[in-house]
Enzyme design. Structure first.
Site, PDB file in Angstrom:
ATOM      1  N   ASP A  18      -0.539  -7.400   2.059  1.00 25.96           N
ATOM      2  CA  ASP A  18      -1.934  -7.775   1.812  1.00 25.96           C
ATOM      3  C   ASP A  18      -2.672  -8.386   3.000  1.00 25.96           C
ATOM      4  O   ASP A  18      -3.519  -9.276   2.820  1.00 25.96           O
ATOM      5  CB  ASP A  18      -2.016  -8.739   0.619  1.00 25.96           C
ATOM      6  CG  ASP A  18      -1.647  -8.095  -0.693  1.00 25.96           C
ATOM      7  OD1 ASP A  18      -1.412  -6.872  -0.706  1.00 25.96           O
ATOM      8  OD2 ASP A  18      -1.568  -8.811  -1.706  1.00 25.96           O
ATOM      9  N   LYS A 116      -0.589  -0.962  -3.920  1.00 27.81           N
ATOM     10  CA  LYS A 116      -0.229  -1.650  -5.164  1.00 27.81           C
ATOM     11  C   LYS A 116      -1.488  -2.144  -5.870  1.00 27.81           C
ATOM     12  O   LYS A 116      -2.547  -2.307  -5.250  1.00 27.81           O
ATOM     13  CB  LYS A 116       0.721  -2.821  -4.895  1.00 27.81           C
ATOM     14  CG  LYS A 116       0.124  -4.028  -4.187  1.00 27.81           C
ATOM     15  CD  LYS A 116       1.186  -5.125  -4.037  1.00 27.81           C
ATOM     16  CE  LYS A 116       0.691  -6.313  -3.238  1.00 27.81           C
ATOM     17  NZ  LYS A 116      -0.311  -7.127  -3.921  1.00 27.81           N
ATOM     18  N   CYS A 149       1.505 -13.037  -3.991  1.00 21.64           N
ATOM     19  CA  CYS A 149       2.027 -11.676  -3.831  1.00 21.64           C
ATOM     20  C   CYS A 149       3.347 -11.626  -3.076  1.00 21.64           C
ATOM     21  O   CYS A 149       4.215 -10.811  -3.392  1.00 21.64           O
ATOM     22  CB  CYS A 149       0.985 -10.808  -3.146  1.00 21.64           C
ATOM     23  SG  CYS A 149      -0.466 -10.518  -4.191  1.00 21.64           S
TER      24      CYS A 149
END
Length: 208
Positions: A18, A116, A149
């Site tokens: 991310d 994702k 995450c």
């Protein structure tokens, strides 16, 4: 299994989670929402160097990119932050927007990109298939946010029988206490927590 075995270039893979505008850029969703991005910004040069070292020693690099859209955002997912009053915050990483784009570090030719839609990089993705195809069973986790995450991915990695290493100075979040708490969680129940330099030193010794 000791650290040298866990980070061996023949079995390890680097996961970059991310590193995107909405989470890392001052004008992204988190920055505009008033979250403190100091630690995120500070760790980027270390992460960039670490990724260059991984590629030098032929350790595969997998970028994980979050995207959201109406077709993958359930009512439960949209309402996950309602207790904290966060429902009015601008949604992050809407598919096709600037907020989804990579920030600070970007995939090179030969790196893998996994998309994702939830916190964990294992949920609804082909990450396990990619790892199996690469013959890798040890995950070196980097990116943001450490306590959301990254930690979610670490927990699922162990539950899928992968070895876990959290690269402490190549992960970051918006709260120092949350960073330390995740590091302690990993140490106690999920794997190892080590700085990038320790791993790079092992890689260098392995290549001599």
């Amino acid at each position: 299994m000791d650290l040298q075995e866990r980070v061996d270039p023949g079995r390890a893979v680097v996961i970059v989670i991310d590193m995107q505008n909405d989470f890392c850029h001052p004008e992204g969703c988190w920055g505009e929402g008033g979250l403190d991005l100091h630690e995120v910004q500070k760790m980027i040069p270390t992460l960039e160097h670490y990724l260059n070292m991984a590629r030098r020693y032929d350790v595969p690099v997998i970028f994980v990119q979050t995207t959201h859209s109406d077709v993958d955002s359930s009512p439960a997912w949209k309402g996950r932050k309602s207790q904290n009053g966060d429902t009015g915050r601008r949604p992050t990483c809407i598919k096709g927007t600037w907020g989804c784009e990579f920030y600070g570090v970007r995939p090179n030719d030969g790196d893998v990109i996994i998309t994702k839609h939830r916190y964990s990089a294992f949920v609804g993705t082909n990450l396990a298939q990619v790892l199996n195809s690469l013959g890798r069973d040890s995950l070196l986790l980097t990116g943001v946010a450490t306590n959301v995450c990254v930690e979610s991915t670490a927990r699922d990695a162990l539950n899928h029988d992968y070895h876990v290493v959290l690269v402490s100075d190549c992960t970051a979040t918006t709260d120092e206490g949350a960073q330390r708490a995740t590091e302690q969680n990993i140490r106690q129940g999920f794997g190892w927590v080590v700085p990038a330099a320790d791993i790079c030193n092992i890689w260098e010794r392995c290549m001599k």
